[in-house]
Design a protein around this motif. Structure first.
Motif, short mmCIF file in Angstrom:
data_model
loop_
_atom_site.label_atom_id
_atom_site.label_comp_id
_atom_site.label_asym_id
_atom_site.label_seq_id
_atom_site.Cartn_x
_atom_site.Cartn_y
_atom_site.Cartn_z
N CYS A 121 32.28 -5.40 -7.58
CA CYS A 121 31.36 -5.92 -7.75
C CYS A 121 30.28 -5.07 -7.32
N PRO A 145 26.46 -7.90 -11.00
CA PRO A 145 25.19 -8.66 -9.91
C PRO A 145 24.76 -8.40 -8.73
N GLN A 146 24.25 -7.53 -9.35
CA GLN A 146 22.81 -7.28 -7.89
C GLN A 146 21.81 -7.36 -8.99
N GLN A 195 18.19 -7.34 -10.80
CA GLN A 195 16.98 -7.75 -10.31
C GLN A 195 16.21 -8.07 -11.04
N GLU A 244 24.90 -16.94 -14.19
CA GLU A 244 26.02 -16.93 -13.11
C GLU A 244 26.69 -15.85 -12.60
N SER A 245 26.29 -15.13 -13.31
CA SER A 245 26.80 -13.62 -11.89
C SER A 245 25.75 -13.10 -11.71
N CYS A 246 24.52 -13.13 -11.48
CA CYS A 246 23.90 -12.48 -11.15
C CYS A 246 23.43 -13.44 -9.30
N GLU A 247 23.24 -12.65 -8.53
CA GLU A 247 23.02 -13.17 -7.41
C GLU A 247 21.26 -13.56 -6.91
N GLY A 248 20.61 -13.09 -7.55
CA GLY A 248 18.91 -13.36 -7.43
C GLY A 248 18.09 -12.72 -7.89
N LEU A 271 19.16 -21.86 -10.78
CA LEU A 271 20.17 -20.47 -9.55
C LEU A 271 18.63 -19.35 -9.04
N HIS A 272 17.65 -19.63 -9.78
CA HIS A 272 17.22 -18.70 -9.26
C HIS A 272 15.22 -18.37 -8.70
N THR A 286 14.08 -16.56 -5.79
CA THR A 286 13.31 -15.14 -5.74
C THR A 286 13.09 -14.57 -6.91
#
Length: 609
Positions: free
Chosen positions: A418, A446-447, A449, A469-473, A496-497, A500
């Motif tokens: 990850c 996962p990271q 952008q 859903e797997s991405c953070e921001g 979810l985002h 950002t």
């Protein structure tokens, strides 16, 4: 007007064209026949003097302010003043007083000798001319050697000169530039058919500070000019040569070997060079950091193989290869072995590389941060996954464009941690890229952008949602041309985002409706650019967007949205408090009177209609 003669130079100033036999008396008079002027219906004027006399008068003007004032009198005076060559002392004073602060750009009909003369005279008292760009249109361009000579005589501070698409200038104008503008550092010529080796040799010998040279579509420039540059310009850092039929191995190899201690950037495109030139690059390019090779039809697999195995390109960080049939799996492996510091790699229209070559390259070059594959049709999802696996810890950007060899497959890729470093994923017009392919690549994200999925007709909500859903921001999302996406995807994206997201592009997503605009208004707190062109949005959605509590929109595009009518005028005015760009092209349901009101009220905003 008999006292008109007092305007003429007196005493020793009159000995320019004829030496007096004895000292001139101060009460000297030049007789004029008043009847001559009365017959013509005019009074005597200084402008009646021939050019030779005016030239001698203007040559004695000491201040730049005086020259500028005289230049404003007429075009004739302007051109005479601009044709005066400054002596070495004057030019030295100019360089001390002026540092070349000014930048001037002339294009099309505005590119004339008169304007160049005005620039040459007017820039002296305002910091001096440092950069000049002239882009003409050969059929109407009125720039000649006279204009360039004016710049040469009046602008010794010139450091950058760019001449594009000018058929009326020849070597003579550039010879004057070379004689007078010794501070020149950047020289760029494109589509100037009358410029030859003679001019380039003069530039090389007169402008030893040259650091950047760009030559494109100049059919009379050949190897001799490049050889002169190599001999006389020890500070050369960047060279770009494109579509010059007379330039071959002799010129390119001589230049690169001569400037090997300073040359950092090289671009060679559509030249008649062979494997020999690439071998020279591989052997002498010890300080090269950026290399671009395009449309080199006479370079074979051997040339690229030797370039890589010569082991001199250890500092190379960016390599772009386009339309070169000599790039194969074998040569690609050699390039990887020889370029250990490579961070950016771009292949365009390289039809002979496959998964094997890509994986060999990836294993050899472990520092890669950016990988772009454009129209490389032998690359499959297997090669992509293998490359990503080898660069899991350092790869930040993956760009795939028109790679038709990528098809959906049941390939099971090895699990990746990850901690993958991928930040930018761009997949454009890869029509075979479907659910299975995106799921495999999605494991690396996962990271992530920046998500750029353009023209993927098979992309659906069911495929996109797991990736979101797997991405953070996510910060920037471009889904233009994804015809089968619906409001469900945008709801999930906003939920979810929303904290950002700064840019959302939904151009051409025909199933996107007002519900998406409501979700964007409720959740996206820092959004500053939104494109819903050609979507099924209407006034209701725009009203919701304008009533959002956190509205920071700078750019809004509604092009082709027929559901937007004059009812949206108050909403657009509310949004216009922050907008700097608004696209209303094709919004035919908005009346012309509403447009007029909008243009008047949103005077700070650039509105496209």
């Amino acid at each position: 007007m008999e006292d008109f003669t007092y305007f003429l130079p007196i005493s020793s100033r009159m000995d320019v064209y004829c030496q007096p036999s004895k000292r001139v008396r101060t009460n000297f008079r030049i007789p004029f026949d008043r009847n001559d002027f009365e017959e013509e219906g005019k009074n005597p004027s200084i402008d009646d003097l021939p050019d030779e006399c005016l030239f001698e008068i203007f040559k004695r003007l000491q201040s730049g302010k005086s020259r500028s004032s005289c230049a404003c009198v007429s075009k004739r005076w302007l051109m005479l003043l601009s044709s005066i060559r400054r002596d070495n002392e004057d030019r030295g004073d100019q360089e001390l007083e002026n540092n070349g602060y000014l930048t001037r750009h002339l294009e099309g009909k505005k590119a004339t000798d008169i304007r160049l003369a005005a620039i040459a005279i007017g820039s002296i008292n305002h910091g001096g001319l440092g950069k000049l760009s002239v882009k003409g249109m050969n059929s109407i361009c009125r720039v000649t050697n006279v204009g360039l000579t004016s710049i040469a005589y009046g602008c010794s501070t010139l450091r950058a000169l760019s001449l594009w698409n000018i058929a009326s200038i020849s070597d003579e104008g550039l010879l004057e530039i070379a004689k007078e503008c010794h501070l020149l550092e950047k020289f760029d010529i494109c589509q100037c058919p009358l410029i030859s080796n003679r001019a380039l040799i003069a530039i090389a010998e007169g402008c030893s500070n040259l650091t950047v040279l760009s030559i494109e579509s100049c059919p009379n420039i050949g190897n001799e000019g490049l050889q002169a540059i190599g001999r006389s310009c020890p500070k050369l850092e960047s060279i770009s040569i494109k579509d010059c039929s007379l330039i071959g191995d002799c010129g390119v190899s001589s230049l690169i070997s001569s400037a090997c201690s300073s040359l950092h950037k090289v671009k060679l495109q559509a030249l008649n060079i062979t494997d020999f030139s690439l071998a020279v690059i591989g052997h002498y390019g010890k300080v090269l950091t950026h290399l671009t090779l395009c449309s080199l039809k006479n370079v074979s697999e051997k040339g690229f193989w030797v370039m890589g195995n010569a082991q001199a390109l250890k500092l190379l960080i960016s390599l772009t290869i386009t339309s070169c049939q000599g790039v194969t799996d074998v040569s690609l492996g050699a390039i990887g072995n020889g370029c250990k510091s490579l961070k950016q790699m771009c292949f365009r229209k390289c039809s002979f590389i496959s998964d094997d070559g890509l994986q060999a390259f990836s294993k050899a070059t472990r520092t890669l941060e950016v990988l772009q594959l454009d129209d490389c049709n032998r690359i499959t999802i297997s090669g992509i996954i293998g490359s990503l696996t080898n660069h899991e810890s350092n790869l930040k950007s993956l760009v795939l464009v028109k790679c038709s060899g990528i098809k959906d497959t049941t390939l099971q890729s090895p699990l990746l941690s990850c901690g993958s470093s991928l930040r930018w994923l761009s997949i454009r017009n890869c029509t075979g890229f479907g659910a299975a392919s995106l799921a495999l690549v999605g494991r690396l994200c996962p990271q992530l952008q920046h998500l750029d999925l353009v023209g993927l007709y098979s992309l659906t909500d069911a495929v996109l949602l797991p990736l979101l859903e797997s991405c953070e921001g996510l910060v920037k999302v471009n889904l233009s041309g994804c015809l089968n996406l619906t409001d469900e995807s945008i709801h999930t994206l906003a939920r979810l985002h929303g904290a950002t997201l700064q840019l959302v592009n939904l151009d051409g997503c025909r199933k996107i409706t007002d519900q998406s605009l409501v979700a964007i208004a409720d959740n996206l707190l820092v959004l500053n650019e939104l494109d819903v062109s050609n979507c099924a949005v209407s006034d209701c959605g725009l009203i919701a967007l304008s009533l959002a509590r956190h509205t920071n929109l700078l750019i809004l595009s509604l092009a082709g949205c027929c559901g937007i009518t004059s009812r949206s005028l108050p909403s657009l005015e509310r949004l216009g408090k922050t907008l700097v760009g608004l696209n209303l092209k094709g919004c035919n349901s908005i009346s012309s009177s509403s447009i007029e009101v909008l243009v008047e009220n949103l005077w700070r905003c650039d509105i496209l209609l």
